[in-house]
Design an enzyme around this catalytic site. Sequence first.
Site, PDB file in Angstrom:
ATOM      1  CE  LYS A   1      -3.917  -2.181   2.445  1.00 21.37           C
ATOM      2  NZ  LYS A   1      -4.628  -2.232   3.761  1.00 21.37           N
TER       3      LYS A   1
ATOM      4  CD  GLU B   1      -8.581  -8.834  -3.787  1.00 23.50           C
ATOM      5  OE1 GLU B   1      -7.440  -9.287  -3.585  1.00 23.50           O
ATOM      6  OE2 GLU B   1      -9.371  -8.553  -2.868  1.00 23.50           O
TER       7      GLU B   1
HETATM    8  P1  GDP Z   1      -7.457  -7.148   5.307  1.00 20.63           P
HETATM    9  O1  GDP Z   1      -8.070  -8.120   4.344  1.00 20.63           O
HETATM   10  O2  GDP Z   1      -6.614  -7.836   6.353  1.00 20.63           O
HETATM   11  O3  GDP Z   1      -6.678  -6.055   4.630  1.00 20.63           O
HETATM   12  O4  GDP Z   1      -8.633  -6.471   6.126  1.00 20.63           O
HETATM   13  P2  GDP Z   1     -10.128  -6.046   5.672  1.00 20.63           P
HETATM   14  O5  GDP Z   1     -10.445  -6.594   4.335  1.00 20.63           O
HETATM   15  O6  GDP Z   1     -11.041  -6.356   6.780  1.00 20.63           O
HETATM   16  O7  GDP Z   1     -10.018  -4.455   5.594  1.00 20.63           O
HETATM   17  C1  GDP Z   1      -9.365  -3.857   4.493  1.00 20.63           C
HETATM   18  C2  GDP Z   1      -8.487  -2.748   5.003  1.00 20.63           C
HETATM   19  O8  GDP Z   1      -9.300  -1.755   5.624  1.00 20.63           O
HETATM   20  C3  GDP Z   1      -7.493  -3.138   6.094  1.00 20.63           C
HETATM   21  O9  GDP Z   1      -6.291  -3.702   5.581  1.00 20.63           O
HETATM   22  C4  GDP Z   1      -7.232  -1.799   6.761  1.00 20.63           C
HETATM   23  O10 GDP Z   1      -6.299  -1.012   6.003  1.00 20.63           O
HETATM   24  C5  GDP Z   1      -8.602  -1.147   6.683  1.00 20.63           C
HETATM   25  N1  GDP Z   1      -9.347  -1.343   7.920  1.00 20.63           N
HETATM   26  C6  GDP Z   1      -9.949  -2.468   8.364  1.00 20.63           C
HETATM   27  N2  GDP Z   1     -10.533  -2.291   9.546  1.00 20.63           N
HETATM   28  C7  GDP Z   1     -10.309  -0.993   9.874  1.00 20.63           C
HETATM   29  C8  GDP Z   1     -10.655  -0.165  10.975  1.00 20.63           C
HETATM   30  O11 GDP Z   1     -11.305  -0.599  11.928  1.00 20.63           O
HETATM   31  N3  GDP Z   1     -10.235   1.144  10.952  1.00 20.63           N
HETATM   32  C9  GDP Z   1      -9.518   1.643   9.905  1.00 20.63           C
HETATM   33  N4  GDP Z   1      -9.148   2.931   9.943  1.00 20.63           N
HETATM   34  N5  GDP Z   1      -9.174   0.913   8.849  1.00 20.63           N
HETATM   35  C10 GDP Z   1      -9.549  -0.392   8.834  1.00 20.63           C
END
Ligand code: GDP
Length: 162
Positions: A20, A137
Amino acid sequence: KAPFTGVPGTDKERTFIAIKPDGVQRGLIAAIIARFENKGFKLVALKMLWPTKEKAESHYADLATKPFFKGLVAYFSSGPIVAMVWEGKDAIKTGRVLLGATNPAAAVPGTIRGDLAISVGRNICHGSDGPESAVHEIANWFAPEEVSDYPRSLDEWIVSDN
Ligand code: GDP
Ligand code: MG
């Protein structure tokens, strides 16, 4: 010939991994790539690109209802990312293991997020979370001709049939 999105569940499983904008800014490109290379996965596609807001929105469409969605889209489109496709048995699930938990505070040391990040909103990397999202993706970020299908003689030292 296997589809460019890979064949989940086989040695040709492929996953979309991205560094990222914060990972790029912090100079962690080589360190993150090294985790996947050292593990034994095969890099089959790589490019740097600056995601548009629209592209970031479609990438994270499943999170559109979350309160952090707007900030997430701004974050993901705030600078160039390094987009990659990595191949190997269980590349999707094991790729997530290498990344560590979504919240770096919960990610164990030894994982990328566990070693290199602090905040969930700046967690430096992305990885597909399942077979459907991996296929979706890879096709969303890469054209078929950008993915290289190539043999690696080293594989007999990394992969066994059982
Ligand atoms: P990942 O698959 O591990 O990347 O997680 P998710 O698919 O659940 O969320 C996508 C992205 O959103 C994460 O990698 C974080 O950058 C962001 N994100 C997820 N949960 C939160 C949160 O509670 N707060 C914030 N600010 N960003 C979040
Ligand atoms: Mg996710």
